[in-house]
Write an enzyme that holds these catalytic residues in place. Structure first.
Site, PDB file in Angstrom:
ATOM      1  N   HIS A  37      47.236   6.176  49.304  1.00  0.00           N
ATOM      2  CA  HIS A  37      47.610   5.384  48.126  1.00  0.00           C
ATOM      3  C   HIS A  37      49.000   4.771  48.354  1.00  0.00           C
ATOM      4  CE1 HIS A  37      44.332   6.243  45.432  1.00  0.00           C
ATOM      5  NE2 HIS A  37      44.532   7.555  45.430  1.00  0.00           N
ATOM      6  N   HIS A  61      48.992   1.712  50.530  1.00  0.00           N
ATOM      7  CA  HIS A  61      48.468   0.548  49.801  1.00  0.00           C
ATOM      8  C   HIS A  61      49.623  -0.152  49.065  1.00  0.00           C
ATOM      9  CE1 HIS A  61      44.682  -0.824  47.313  1.00  0.00           C
ATOM     10  NE2 HIS A  61      45.149  -1.776  48.070  1.00  0.00           N
ATOM     11  N   HIS A  71      45.505  11.926  51.578  1.00  0.00           N
ATOM     12  CA  HIS A  71      44.924  11.089  50.518  1.00  0.00           C
ATOM     13  C   HIS A  71      46.032  10.358  49.752  1.00  0.00           C
ATOM     14  CE1 HIS A  71      41.921  10.300  47.199  1.00  0.00           C
ATOM     15  NE2 HIS A  71      43.051  10.187  46.526  1.00  0.00           N
ATOM     16  N   GLU A  72      47.016  11.097  49.291  1.00  0.00           N
ATOM     17  CA  GLU A  72      48.090  10.477  48.514  1.00  0.00           C
ATOM     18  C   GLU A  72      48.904   9.519  49.378  1.00  0.00           C
ATOM     19  OE1 GLU A  72      47.862  10.617  45.442  1.00  0.00           O
ATOM     20  OE2 GLU A  72      46.484  12.304  45.340  1.00  0.00           O
TER      21      GLU A  72
HETATM   22 ZN   LIG Z   1      43.263   9.090  44.767  1.00  0.00          ZN
END
Ligand SMILES: [Zn+2]
Length: 689
Positions: free
Chosen positions: A477, A480, A473-474
């Site tokens: 980010h 991105h 998940h991290e």
């Molecule tokens: Zn998040």
């Protein structure tokens, strides 16, 4: 003051984490604030006709230096805090906050941006630059810059009172939590609770200089008690205390948030009125992807309708199990987490500890990097940089042609002085500096167990599957930020991305943690080296959606309450609800499946909405999940490791950052508007499954 005297003023390369000391903070931040103020004054008072190069560019450059230095300080305070560093950080925080507050209300700058937007040269700016100008105009307007002087003063007073009430709301919840404890003398009364939780309760009692065990309402104690304590009366007692925190039903009336809630809602309604909106939800949605409160309400109600049959089934199953297997004749709210955990263990027959032995850190990282390299066509390799702790590693990401596109720090292990949780932060954002492009740099921070040494041998760190999901998940980010191709500050990477869309690149990464093709090659048993057995993987998959109907409906209840509160209710005005509690009751009547006890005052500790940034925004969690599930369904259609789908996601979503609306990026990737089907399917909420 320059870089030779102070490493926080050295912007030639990466932050000098090896040299930065608490004593550097105040002189550096004061120098940079003075520099930024001088730039703002120069730009604001310039007689030259306003244009991009004369306004946006110099302000962005001045803020960039301040941001980079302040980010380095904030980061170190979060990961290697010390009393001296905390003092330096807290001492400078109000100065930095005040600078940004003044900047947001500077009418002279607002006028310059308006002139740029209205000027003939606006059309010749590129799309990202035009987006920055539009965002600036929006933010000045929402900051009250357009109001006549008397209303401007009132607006500022409303903002200030709201800020202090939010802080007070949080303080009350924290103080009420800290003020409550339940002491137990006999360990037998704690039967069923995991040994590490009991050990902590004993240590907490000892710290107070008394024998026995001290239980608290903090998550690491409260949650396991509710899940595992065999003593039903203990669960009931803790549940009541937790559900009445900071309320009229709570232990201490000094912490009651009831009046605070009504005042916050009244002020928000006034703010909306001053800005010319019908309600606060409309204000909240201006910078978001959702277009109107009615669109959000329809979304929330549609999801409630679809989740309801599954939630009803989940509830019927767990109450029947409690009655038939646990001998609880009349299951109540304080029995549900307990009965649910027992049912989960009975049905899926595996433990997190068993799974953990297959997820060695070296294999997990190699698997994550291989996945990203395969689908996005990049190469990740270890590199060197000054770091704040010897456990921190640093990596380069290169494109196929060998060109460096981004770099990241990886700080995986929990340790003293490090803030809990996992997060991604931007150390450096991508931007054009004259002829060269400055590449982005990310901080990836987790709090996993470190490697251990047993019999003189170092054993690799082992991760739970939940931790692997968190890491992915991290990292999403991070991608991105790192794979952006936008050079304009303010809309590159995650900057300027709508609040309700920012979890798309992170949540989509979680899906790969449930793919056999990915897990098989990234697992190796710590003792035998065997990959994860297929049978165990199948049990993990089967348990993935355990009670997902109930979990969805609970989120929906919060989201509906939040939206109704900010659209249908203004304290002291005629309307469908006499007070905020009546709004909560209405939301529950409409969507809840699990009955709540009459004493329940969950609202009084709902910091997301009353103290955090989620007012009329709680729906964002589910909203972004629709996007991430639907985006992932394209990978499911063409192959979850498809480089073609990966290139498209990179080009249309990751590379674009905030330079265009998130919906445009989604549609460019998916080829159509978002649909909810994939989310329902991933959560096991389809009638065919
Ligand atoms: Zn998040």
């Amino acid at each position: 003051m320059n870089a030779a005297d102070n490493p926080l003023l050295d912007f030639a390369g990466l932050p000098r984490f090896d040299l930065i000391a608490p004593g550097h903070v105040t002189p550096a931040i004061e120098t940079l604030l003075a520099e930024a103020r001088a730039t703002v004054e120069r730009v604001a008072t310039s007689a030259a006709p306003p244009d991009w190069d004369g306004v946006a560019a110099p302000i962005a450059a001045a803020l960039d230096r301040l941001d980079r230095a302040w980010t380095a300080v904030r980061h170190m305070n979060a990961v290697v805090s010390s009393p001296a560093l905390r003092e330096a950080y807290n001492g400078n925080l109000p100065k930095v906050t005040a600078f940004y507050a003044d900047l947001g209300q500077d009418e002279r700058l607002y006028a310059k941006y308006k002139a740029i937007a209205a000027g003939a040269a606006f059309a010749s700016l590129d799309a990202a630059q035009r987006k920055v100008v539009d965002n600036e105009l929006r933010d000045f307007r929402l900051g009250g810059a357009e109001l006549p002087p008397d209303r401007k003063a009132r607006f500022k007073a409303v903002q200030e009172e709201l800020a202090s009430l939010s802080a007070k709301f949080d303080d009350n919840v924290l103080d009420a939590t800290n003020a409550w404890a339940h002491c137990v003398d006999d360990e037998a009364a704690l039967a069923g609770i995991p040994a590490d939780v009991i050990a902590q309760a004993r240590a907490d009692a000892e710290a107070d200089g008394r024998p026995g065990f001290k239980l608290s309402l903090r998550a690491p104690c409260y949650l396991p008690v509710m899940q595992y304590a065999d003593d039903r009366a203990l669960r009931a007692l803790m549940h009541r205390a937790y559900s009445t925190l900071a309320s009229d039903q709570g232990a201490d009336p000094a912490y009651d948030n009831t009046a605070m809630i009504e005042r916050i809602l009244a002020l928000r309604a006034e703010e909306a009125e001053l800005l010319g909106y019908a309600n606060f939800a409309e204000v909240s949605l201006v910078p978001k992807m959702a277009r109107s409160p009615s669109e959000v309400l329809s979304f929330v109600r549609d999801l409630a309708r679809r989740a309801r049959p599954f939630a009803e089934r989940d509830y019927a199953e767990v109450t029947a199990f409690a009655r038939d297997e646990l001998g609880i004749a009349d299951p109540q709210a304080w029995d549900l987490p307990y009965a649910s955990e027992k049912l989960r263990q009975r049905r899926y027959a595996f433990s997190d500890q068993e799974v953990k032995r297959y997820f060695r850190e070296d294999r997990v990282l190699a698997g994550l990097f291989r996945l990203v390299e395969t689908i996005y066509g990049v190469a990740i390799a270890g590199s060197q940089a000054p770091v704040w702790h010897p456990d921190v590693r640093f990596y380069d990401i290169r494109d196929r042609d060998g060109g460096l596109v981004g770099q990241f720090y990886l700080d995986l292990y929990a340790r003293e002085g490090k803030q809990s949780g996992a997060w991604m932060d931007d150390a450096v954002n991508r931007r054009r500096e004259g002829e060269r492009i400055r590449i982005p740099v990310a901080f990836l921070t987790c709090n996993f167990s470190p490697p251990t040494v047993a019999d003189g041998r170092r054993r690799p760190a082992l991760f739970t599957h939940r931790e692997v999901v968190t890491l992915f998940h991290e990292f999403g980010h991070g991608l991105h930020l790192l794979l952006t191709r936008v050079d304009v500050p303010g809309v590159s990477g995650i900057q300027g991305v709508e609040w309700d869309a920012v979890e798309l690149p992170s949540q989509i990464m979680e899906n790969w943690c449930w793919e056999w093709d990915v897990l098989q090659s990234m697992t190796a048993h710590v003792d035998t080296g065997e990959p994860l057995p297929r049978a165990l993987f199948d049990r993990m998959r089967a348990a993935k959606n355990f009670q997902s109907g109930l979990a969805t409906l609970r989120q929906i209840e919060f989201a509906l309450f939040d939206m109704l509160l900010h659209t249908e209710y203004v304290p002291g005005r005629p309307g469908p609800h006499p007070d905020a509690r009546a709004v909560l009751d209405a939301a529950r009547r409409e969507v809840a499946v699990v009955p709540r006890p009459a004493y329940d005052r969950f609202m009084h500790a709902f910091g997301h909405v009353f103290a955090g940034g989620y007012a009329a925004g709680y729906y964002s969690y589910k909203w972004a999940e629709v996007l991430s599930a639907d985006a992932y369904s394209l990978f499911e259609e063409v192959g979850v490791l498809s480089p073609a789908a990966g290139a498209r996601f990179r080009d249309e979503v990751l590379a674009r950052g905030g330079s265009r609306p998130a919906l445009d990026s989604f549609v460019a990737f998916r080829g159509r508007q978002p649909q909810i089907d994939a989310l329902l399917r991933h959560n096991g909420m389809t009638t065919s499954s």
